[in-house]
Design a protein around this motif. Sequence first.
Motif, PDB file in Angstrom:
ATOM      1  N   PRO A 164      27.730  45.898  26.922  1.00 40.23           N
ATOM      2  CA  PRO A 164      27.183  44.530  26.842  1.00 40.23           C
ATOM      3  C   PRO A 164      27.709  43.698  25.676  1.00 40.23           C
ATOM      4  O   PRO A 164      27.943  42.502  25.829  1.00 40.23           O
ATOM      5  CB  PRO A 164      25.678  44.759  26.726  1.00 40.23           C
ATOM      6  N   LYS A 165      27.922  44.312  24.528  1.00 45.89           N
ATOM      7  CA  LYS A 165      28.393  43.594  23.338  1.00 45.89           C
ATOM      8  C   LYS A 165      29.721  42.868  23.584  1.00 45.89           C
ATOM      9  O   LYS A 165      30.004  41.854  22.947  1.00 45.89           O
ATOM     10  CB  LYS A 165      28.555  44.600  22.194  1.00 45.89           C
ATOM     11  N   ASP A 215      43.696  46.888  27.565  1.00 44.96           N
ATOM     12  CA  ASP A 215      43.122  47.750  28.592  1.00 44.96           C
ATOM     13  C   ASP A 215      41.881  48.421  28.005  1.00 44.96           C
ATOM     14  O   ASP A 215      41.922  48.969  26.905  1.00 44.96           O
ATOM     15  CB  ASP A 215      44.154  48.801  29.009  1.00 44.96           C
ATOM     16  N   LEU A 216      40.782  48.377  28.731  1.00 45.52           N
ATOM     17  CA  LEU A 216      39.530  48.960  28.246  1.00 45.52           C
ATOM     18  C   LEU A 216      39.632  50.473  28.100  1.00 45.52           C
ATOM     19  O   LEU A 216      39.161  51.045  27.121  1.00 45.52           O
ATOM     20  CB  LEU A 216      38.382  48.601  29.193  1.00 45.52           C
ATOM     21  N   GLY A 261      40.180  41.629  35.812  1.00 45.26           N
ATOM     22  CA  GLY A 261      39.938  42.762  36.695  1.00 45.26           C
ATOM     23  C   GLY A 261      41.247  43.250  37.274  1.00 45.26           C
ATOM     24  O   GLY A 261      42.063  42.464  37.745  1.00 45.26           O
ATOM     25  N   LYS A 262      41.455  44.553  37.211  1.00 48.20           N
ATOM     26  CA  LYS A 262      42.663  45.146  37.785  1.00 48.20           C
ATOM     27  C   LYS A 262      42.450  45.395  39.272  1.00 48.20           C
ATOM     28  O   LYS A 262      41.382  45.849  39.645  1.00 48.20           O
ATOM     29  CB  LYS A 262      42.988  46.468  37.088  1.00 48.20           C
ATOM     30  N   GLY A 307      35.097  46.747  36.546  1.00 51.76           N
ATOM     31  CA  GLY A 307      34.217  45.609  36.748  1.00 51.76           C
ATOM     32  C   GLY A 307      33.373  45.354  35.518  1.00 51.76           C
ATOM     33  O   GLY A 307      33.371  46.139  34.566  1.00 51.76           O
ATOM     34  N   PRO A 308      32.607  44.260  35.533  1.00 57.16           N
ATOM     35  CA  PRO A 308      31.825  43.872  34.357  1.00 57.16           C
ATOM     36  C   PRO A 308      30.790  44.920  33.934  1.00 57.16           C
ATOM     37  O   PRO A 308      30.498  45.053  32.756  1.00 57.16           O
ATOM     38  CB  PRO A 308      31.131  42.579  34.772  1.00 57.16           C
TER      39      PRO A 308
END
Length: 125
Positions: free
Chosen positions: A87-88, A52-53, A96-97, A81-82
């Motif tokens: 960016p890395k 999870d981000l 996507g949740k 979302g993206p």
Amino acid sequence: MARILVVDDEPLISAMTEDWLSELGHSVVGPAHNLAAALKLAEMDLDAAIVDLALGKDKSYPLADALIARRIPFALTTGYGPDGIEPKYRAHSTLGKPFEFATFRRVIDELLASGGTREARGGPP
């Protein structure tokens, strides 16, 4: 059977992810619900990770860096979302949740195909 780290601060999502991985015949490492626990578990022998981000107030980028350093493939899960991913890290797989089982299975298959196995990376089988 692959060993896959699960990292998510939402208990329902981590439980669903664990269930799906078990259904696919994989072994779950974790789950970790915060960055500190995730970093500790990332030292184990792993084939892949679902990360999870957003982990509470923390982002999981230090964990992503640790996985990259160990050449362990991972997918970031996010509801942002993206554009919400630095960016890395955008070249890595994302889920996507909310995500569906078919998409989840495809991403797991891609991670395992791209990363090889622990044995191929010099770890125990």
